[in-house]
Design a protein around this motif. Structure first.
Motif, PDB file in Angstrom:
ATOM      1  N   UNK A  68      76.466  37.268  29.850  1.00  0.00           N
ATOM      2  CA  UNK A  68      75.649  36.151  29.370  1.00  0.00           C
ATOM      3  C   UNK A  68      75.446  36.226  27.856  1.00  0.00           C
ATOM      4  N   UNK A  69      75.221  37.436  27.359  1.00  0.00           N
ATOM      5  CA  UNK A  69      75.025  37.597  25.906  1.00  0.00           C
ATOM      6  C   UNK A  69      76.314  37.271  25.163  1.00  0.00           C
ATOM      7  N   UNK A  70      77.440  37.768  25.685  1.00  0.00           N
ATOM      8  CA  UNK A  70      78.711  37.484  25.011  1.00  0.00           C
ATOM      9  C   UNK A  70      79.021  35.985  25.044  1.00  0.00           C
ATOM     10  N   UNK A  71      78.714  35.331  26.155  1.00  0.00           N
ATOM     11  CA  UNK A  71      78.934  33.884  26.207  1.00  0.00           C
ATOM     12  C   UNK A  71      78.042  33.154  25.209  1.00  0.00           C
ATOM     13  N   UNK A  72      76.766  33.612  25.131  1.00  0.00           N
ATOM     14  CA  UNK A  72      75.868  32.962  24.169  1.00  0.00           C
ATOM     15  C   UNK A  72      76.348  33.200  22.733  1.00  0.00           C
ATOM     16  N   UNK A  73      76.792  34.430  22.455  1.00  0.00           N
ATOM     17  CA  UNK A  73      77.300  34.716  21.117  1.00  0.00           C
ATOM     18  C   UNK A  73      78.539  33.875  20.820  1.00  0.00           C
ATOM     19  N   UNK A  74      79.397  33.763  21.789  1.00  0.00           N
ATOM     20  CA  UNK A  74      80.602  32.950  21.580  1.00  0.00           C
ATOM     21  C   UNK A  74      80.250  31.492  21.324  1.00  0.00           C
ATOM     22  N   UNK A  75      79.265  31.006  22.070  1.00  0.00           N
ATOM     23  CA  UNK A  75      78.856  29.609  21.870  1.00  0.00           C
ATOM     24  C   UNK A  75      78.250  29.404  20.488  1.00  0.00           C
ATOM     25  N   UNK A  76      77.396  30.369  20.097  1.00  0.00           N
ATOM     26  CA  UNK A  76      76.772  30.253  18.768  1.00  0.00           C
ATOM     27  C   UNK A  76      77.817  30.347  17.665  1.00  0.00           C
ATOM     28  N   UNK A  77      78.808  31.215  17.826  1.00  0.00           N
ATOM     29  CA  UNK A  77      79.839  31.340  16.783  1.00  0.00           C
ATOM     30  C   UNK A  77      80.705  30.078  16.733  1.00  0.00           C
ATOM     31  N   UNK A  78      80.935  29.514  17.907  1.00  0.00           N
ATOM     32  CA  UNK A  78      81.693  28.252  17.901  1.00  0.00           C
ATOM     33  C   UNK A  78      80.941  27.142  17.171  1.00  0.00           C
ATOM     34  N   UNK A  79      79.618  27.140  17.365  1.00  0.00           N
ATOM     35  CA  UNK A  79      78.826  26.146  16.636  1.00  0.00           C
ATOM     36  C   UNK A  79      78.936  26.348  15.136  1.00  0.00           C
ATOM     37  N   UNK A  80      78.883  27.628  14.717  1.00  0.00           N
ATOM     38  CA  UNK A  80      79.014  27.902  13.280  1.00  0.00           C
ATOM     39  C   UNK A  80      80.406  27.537  12.783  1.00  0.00           C
TER      40      UNK A  80
END
Length: 833
Positions: free
Chosen positions: A410-422
């Motif tokens: 879940x953390x890795x998915x959230x990090x991936x989503x946040x990095x994609x937003x950036x």
């Protein structure tokens, strides 16, 4: 010198004359001069003179002056007008005292002897109060005897003083000699009395010490047994406390209970140390039961050591368990905190660059915080706590790891989503043409890796070197064939080599497998006997034991103890001795051929065992035993082990025979294989025999079962009222024949009862033919599989049709052997001979 009264004096002189006839030469009788005594004296003398028969002269003296003519005045006392200082009454008193002292000394000796015998024959009681009473009674009697001895000693010393005072003048040597003799006698009696006193003092001291030590030992044994019982109770309480908990709170409670028990145990062990110290003191005082006391001290010390070690080991295990559970809680808390963090990150705030950057930083700070214990992997944690790991704890570690892995995802998915937003806000999106779809790989079970599920569960694999085609086999390629035996739940591998492996190496491989499986077989039998059969006598499990099994161990387990004893003590050692010489295995089997017949009794009992098992298999006793043994299969599966092992031997012997062609011992291997196959056949025949019903008599009287099988049978009666020959030939009967050494039984097979593998046939008895009245005709026209068995001179003829020609020939061969051995075959019985 004569006494004043002749009536009293003459008898004494007569006795003296008899005793000393050579010493008395003359008797002087002095008549009293008093008128008061004159008449009775004369009368008495005249009366005595008639009967006086002394053979010596007697002189009657009328006065003292006449006496002085015979005896000098220095030899007469003053009462006879002499000058000798002598008092007859004092002498008599002294002599009486000496004799009385001697008698008293003898009585004292007898009293000491009697008391000593009483002490020696006293039976020691088993109660301390009774021993105290004995000690007091013996001591009182001993003191009383000591007082008597002291009194007699005082009497003797007084006699010595009197003798010293009555010594005469030196000019009277005879009187001096008499007094000296009396003095010596009294002195000897005193010495004898003192010796007796000293000896008795020593004897009583030893007896008294023995009684005291016995009382000490009795009380020490009582203290020991009380302490031993208390320590055993402590050990039992320690065992009741679980060594692991499933939660931190439960583990803390277990640790608290264990600490309380530890304090009580320390107090008890302190008292045990006092008892041990008391035992050492008794041993230092040279107690007669030194070996027993030292043994008791060692036993108490051992119990204390066992209790201390158990407490320390359990404290360590609970401490380790608490640490593990705390680490798992820390992991779960980390997961909860991560989930809370992700839940609080609002979507609308993360849509902006700053919001996404802040959310990403929060996640990174969270990851940089306390590292959860499972971050290194569950295997490392399991290895670290391997000593206390249980299936429940292992499941908790797995559950925590699953949650941890899910949280990390879940953390890795959230990090991936946040990095994609950036990245979406920083870089333009570039269209990319899709790649062509790759060709799918061959499935796992492709024709190359085909599995045949109908070939007795055998899987064959061709192992080839990398870089070469599978269809090409190198010169050193190996083919490994794996056979899975579900009955034994083990893998047995048979290797066939195309290379340089010699038959000797291959036979050693089979030999190793034979020995290893034999060891496993012995271990499994021991586990069943200890884990089930012996537990039936365990009082702790008596409430779980089915009532119908309490006295039926021999039915449920058969003669498995006998089988285990043979294999563990004899046969396994025989096989291990053949490890380097596999060719000797055949001789080994042949030497123990008679021992293997115990399997017949086991197999004959198996139907009864299975029937009993069906009645009691659901009782909790067997589930509890299975749980303790950690067996995946129930008892019924392990009761099949002897039968499975018996069938396994012939397979292994065939393998050895395959690699021993032409070698030494091949013939013995073949004989051993034939013997095992014959044993299997005998077991199978006996299993069918016990299912016969309706036979009146003992089947054992018919001899051993040689063959059995199903046949078509026609019965013809060539004489008598029933002539059913033609009808019988067109209506064959299905009969199961049992060929015994002395009889042939015809039975009808009934439908099998039971379900699944428990189906067992039964046979209803129909006819019995005595082999002494049987004849055979080997060939019957029209069918090569038929033969005739006729009885009582062809009164009854049984036409038997075998399923195959081979079966017919085998039966005829066995029947011929029986008839030949009986030597009662009628002429013309064998038309084909």
């Amino acid at each position: 010198m004569a006494e004043a009264n002749p009536l009293r004096g003459f008898p004494k002189m007569r006795r003296t004359a008899v005793s000393f006839p050579g010493n008395l030469h003359l008797v002087l009788v002095l008549q009293p001069t008093s008128n008061l005594q004159h008449s009775p004296t004369d009368i008495g003398f005249r009366f005595s003179q008639e009967d006086f028969t002394l053979k010596m002269p007697v002189v009657m003296l009328s006065s003292v002056t006449d006496l002085l003519r015979y005896i000098e005045d220095n030899q007469l006392s003053s009462e006879f007008s002499g000058v000798l200082e002598y008092c007859n009454s004092d002498w008599i008193v002294l002599r009486t005292a000496i004799e009385s002292f001697a008698v008293t000394v003898k009585e004292i000796a007898q009293m000491l002897q009697t008391f000593g015998t009483e002490l020696a024959e006293t039976e020691l009681p088993d109660e301390g109060n009774a021993i105290d009473y004995l000690l007091m009674a013996h001591t009182d009697k001993y003191r009383q005897l000591k007082d008597d001895i002291r009194s007699v000693l005082r009497q003797g010393r007084q006699l010595l003083s009197n003798l010293e005072a009555s010594k005469t003048a030196p000019e009277d040597p005879e009187g001096q000699r008499d007094i000296s003799q009396d003095w010596d006698r009294v002195q000897r009696l005193l010495a004898q009395l003192r010796d007796m006193e000293t000896a008795f003092d020593g004897f009583f001291e030893k007896h008294h010490l023995k009684l005291k030590q016995y009382l000490q030992l009795l009380r020490y044994e009582q203290s020991f047994h009380e302490m031993e019982s208390s320590l055993h109770q402590m050990i039992a309480q320690e065992k009741e406390i679980a060594c692991v908990g499933f939660t931190v709170a439960q583990t803390e409670q277990l640790i608290k209970e264990l600490d309380t028990l530890d304090k009580q145990a320390q107090e008890e062990m302190g008292r045990a140390q006092i008892i041990i110290l008391h035992g050492h003191q008794l041993a230092a005082n040279h107690h007669y039961a030194l070996a027993l006391i030292v043994q008791r001290c060692n036993e108490l010390r051992h119990h204390c050591d066992v209790l201390t070690a158990s407490l320390r080991a359990k404290q360590a295990a609970l401490g380790r368990t608490r640490d593990l559970l705390l680490r798992l809680e820390q992991t779960l808390r980390w997961c909860d905190e991560g989930a809370y963090l992700l839940a609080n990150q609002l979507v609308d705030k993360c849509e902006s660059k700053d919001g996404a950057q802040a959310a990403l930083q929060d996640i990174e700070r969270f990851q940089e915080g306390a590292v959860p214990p499972l971050s290194a992997g569950p295997d490392i944690l399991s290895l670290e706590y391997e000593s206390i790991l249980t299936p429940q704890l292992q499941a908790q570690i797995g559950a925590a790891h699953d949650k941890f892995s899910a949280m990390q995802g879940m953390i890795q998915n959230r990090q991936s989503s946040l990095r994609k937003l950036l990245d979406k806000q920083e870089r333009p999106v570039q269209p990319v043409a899709p790649r062509p779809e790759p060709r799918s790989k061959s499935p796992l079970f492709s024709p190359k890796h085909s599995v045949d599920f109908n070939s007795s569960l055998r899987f064959s694999f061709d192992l080839s070197l990398p870089g070469k085609k599978a269809s090409r086999k190198g010169t050193n390629s190996k083919k490994i064939e794996v056979m899975h035996d579900y009955q034994e739940n083990r893998n047995s591998r048979s290797f066939s080599f195309d290379g340089d492996e010699s038959p000797d190496i291959l036979s050693r491989h089979v030999m190793k497998e034979l020995i290893e499986t034999e060891k496993i077989y012995v271990e499994e039998l021991l586990a069943v006997l200890l884990g089930y059969r012996a537990e039936m006598d365990n009082p702790a499990l008596s409430g779980l034991l089915p009532p119908m099994v309490r006295n039926q161990k021999e039915v449920l387990f058969g003669n498995m103890p006998e089988i285990y004893k043979f294999h563990s003590r004899i046969f396994l050692q025989d096989l291990e001795a053949c490890l380097e010489n596999p060719e000797r295995v055949g001789a080994c089997f042949l030497e123990r051929k008679e021992n293997f017949k115990m399997y017949e009794r086991y197999c004959q009992n198996k139907p009864h065992s299975e029937a009993l098992w069906r009645q009691c298999s659901d009782w909790p006793f067997f589930q509890e035993c299975q749980k303790k043994l950690e067996h995946k299969l129930g008892l019924d599966s392990y009761l099949l082990k002897p039968i499975q092992r018996l069938t396994k031997y012939q397979l292994l012997l065939k393998e050895l025979l395959k690699y021993s062609v032409g070698d030494e011992g091949t013939s013995e291997l073949q004989e051993a294989l034939n013997a095992m196959l014959e044993l299997l056949k005998s077991v199978n025949d006996s299993m069918h025999q016990i299912a016969i019903t309706g036979y009146e008599g003992e089947l054992s009287d018919l001899g051993r079962v040689l063959m059995q099988g199903s046949f078509n049978v026609w019965i013809t009666h060539k004489r008598g009222p029933t002539r059913m020959k033609e009808i019988a030939r067109f209506k064959p009967m299905q009969r199961h024949l049992f060929l015994h050494e002395r009889a042939l039984l015809f039975c009808k097979r009934r439908e099998e009862h039971g379900e699944g593998y428990e189906k067992t046939p039964s046979y209803s008895f129909k006819h019995c033919l005595r082999m002494s009245a049987v004849g055979i005709t080997e060939n019957v026209k029209g069918d090569i599989k038929k033969f005739e068995i006729w009885y009582s001179g062809r009164e009854e003829v049984y036409v038997v049709q075998a399923p195959t020609l081979e079966v017919k020939l085998a039966w005829l061969s066995e029947i011929r052997k029986i008839l030949t051995s009986q030597k009662k075959v009628p002429q013309g019985a064998y038309s084909a001979f």
